[in-house]
Design a protein around this motif. Sequence first.
Motif, PDB file in Angstrom:
ATOM      1  N   UNK A  54      -0.121  15.938  55.279  1.00  0.00           N
ATOM      2  CA  UNK A  54      -0.869  17.170  55.006  1.00  0.00           C
ATOM      3  C   UNK A  54      -2.275  16.863  54.514  1.00  0.00           C
ATOM      4  N   UNK A  55      -2.417  15.790  53.754  1.00  0.00           N
ATOM      5  CA  UNK A  55      -3.756  15.417  53.286  1.00  0.00           C
ATOM      6  C   UNK A  55      -4.675  15.144  54.466  1.00  0.00           C
ATOM      7  N   UNK A  56      -4.156  14.484  55.503  1.00  0.00           N
ATOM      8  CA  UNK A  56      -4.963  14.231  56.694  1.00  0.00           C
ATOM      9  C   UNK A  56      -5.346  15.544  57.375  1.00  0.00           C
ATOM     10  N   UNK A  57      -4.409  16.475  57.392  1.00  0.00           N
ATOM     11  CA  UNK A  57      -4.703  17.787  57.975  1.00  0.00           C
ATOM     12  C   UNK A  57      -5.785  18.498  57.172  1.00  0.00           C
ATOM     13  N   UNK A  58      -5.712  18.401  55.859  1.00  0.00           N
ATOM     14  CA  UNK A  58      -6.714  19.020  54.995  1.00  0.00           C
ATOM     15  C   UNK A  58      -8.085  18.390  55.226  1.00  0.00           C
ATOM     16  N   UNK A  59      -8.134  17.075  55.372  1.00  0.00           N
ATOM     17  CA  UNK A  59      -9.417  16.392  55.598  1.00  0.00           C
ATOM     18  C   UNK A  59     -10.057  16.832  56.910  1.00  0.00           C
ATOM     19  N   UNK A  60      -9.249  16.976  57.953  1.00  0.00           N
ATOM     20  CA  UNK A  60      -9.785  17.461  59.227  1.00  0.00           C
ATOM     21  C   UNK A  60     -10.304  18.890  59.088  1.00  0.00           C
ATOM     22  N   UNK A  66      -4.751  17.780  44.752  1.00  0.00           N
ATOM     23  CA  UNK A  66      -3.353  17.904  44.351  1.00  0.00           C
ATOM     24  C   UNK A  66      -2.474  16.928  45.135  1.00  0.00           C
ATOM     25  N   UNK A  67      -2.688  16.853  46.436  1.00  0.00           N
ATOM     26  CA  UNK A  67      -1.872  15.965  47.266  1.00  0.00           C
ATOM     27  C   UNK A  67      -2.131  14.495  46.960  1.00  0.00           C
ATOM     28  N   UNK A  68      -3.371  14.147  46.700  1.00  0.00           N
ATOM     29  CA  UNK A  68      -3.693  12.754  46.382  1.00  0.00           C
ATOM     30  C   UNK A  68      -3.037  12.340  45.061  1.00  0.00           C
ATOM     31  N   UNK A  69      -3.055  13.222  44.084  1.00  0.00           N
ATOM     32  CA  UNK A  69      -2.408  12.922  42.801  1.00  0.00           C
ATOM     33  C   UNK A  69      -0.895  12.770  42.977  1.00  0.00           C
ATOM     34  N   UNK A  70      -0.304  13.647  43.802  1.00  0.00           N
ATOM     35  CA  UNK A  70       1.142  13.569  44.034  1.00  0.00           C
ATOM     36  C   UNK A  70       1.516  12.262  44.718  1.00  0.00           C
ATOM     37  N   UNK A  71       0.764  11.879  45.740  1.00  0.00           N
ATOM     38  CA  UNK A  71       1.062  10.650  46.475  1.00  0.00           C
ATOM     39  C   UNK A  71       0.942   9.436  45.566  1.00  0.00           C
ATOM     40  N   UNK A  72      -0.140   9.365  44.806  1.00  0.00           N
ATOM     41  CA  UNK A  72      -0.346   8.235  43.905  1.00  0.00           C
ATOM     42  C   UNK A  72       0.768   8.139  42.866  1.00  0.00           C
TER      43      UNK A  72
END
Length: 267
Positions: free
Chosen positions: A215-221, A123-129
């Motif tokens: 937040x995406x970085x936080x999710x990846x961690x 969801x976050x990746x789609x929003x950022x793009x």
Amino acid sequence: WRPLRSSSLSSVNADDLLAFASQPLKAIVQKHLRFEGPAEQANADMPFNLDAHPAMQHAVAKAMMGRLSKEMRKYADMHNAQQQPKLVHMDIEGIVAGKQEPLDRALKEMQDLAQGLQELKNQDENFVSDTIDKLMAAMDGCKAGETTDKAVERLHFWLLRYSGQETEMWFQLLCRTLLSPDCFTDFQRFNPFLSEDQVQELLAALAQMMLVTSRRQQVCRAMDHCRGLLELLLKTNAASSSVALRAGLTEKSSLLCSTIAAERIYI
């Protein structure tokens, strides 16, 4: 300082806006974490008393001991009020004891957590793009055919930009405008046809895009820690000892919980 607000250009939902002001992964926290006080309460009293010592009669010595006593009380208050995040269905002692039911509950929770994190990441990746495309399009939107307002001036400016005599906005510079004390002038330098309201919409969308990226970085961690804990749970029978298993589960679950519950994460 600018308040975080929604944007008509591109905006997250109201729940996400509130989460960015408290815990970016608030939805995950509410579903998978519980909070407990410390296992042991810190003692605020000094472990010794030197009042009767001759050296303590000096004003400097009394001031030093008074400060040390004050620091002890402050640390005890902070420690005792601290709430530690724990996974809702992670019964470490039951798993170490070899019970199947706690292990099954923990495995199911880890699988649900991993799925939830993956969905949030997508969801976050789609929003950022999508937001980057809209931001760059809004900054470049000065062609005469896009509006009848100041058509000649817009065409003139677009031709200057096309011929390289006017600078085009690039993404890194767009992000840096958040740090500028005069961002309105900066935006108009690259597109003089932007109104103040349009600049405010751009800034709001840009700020949200940066927060979602963080937040995406936080999710990846969190996903990395989740995979590590899930792998350990699947290998509980192969653990060298109950001591090693307890230590591994405690460490990995603590890392996962602290990452999910973090109020800020830095890229």
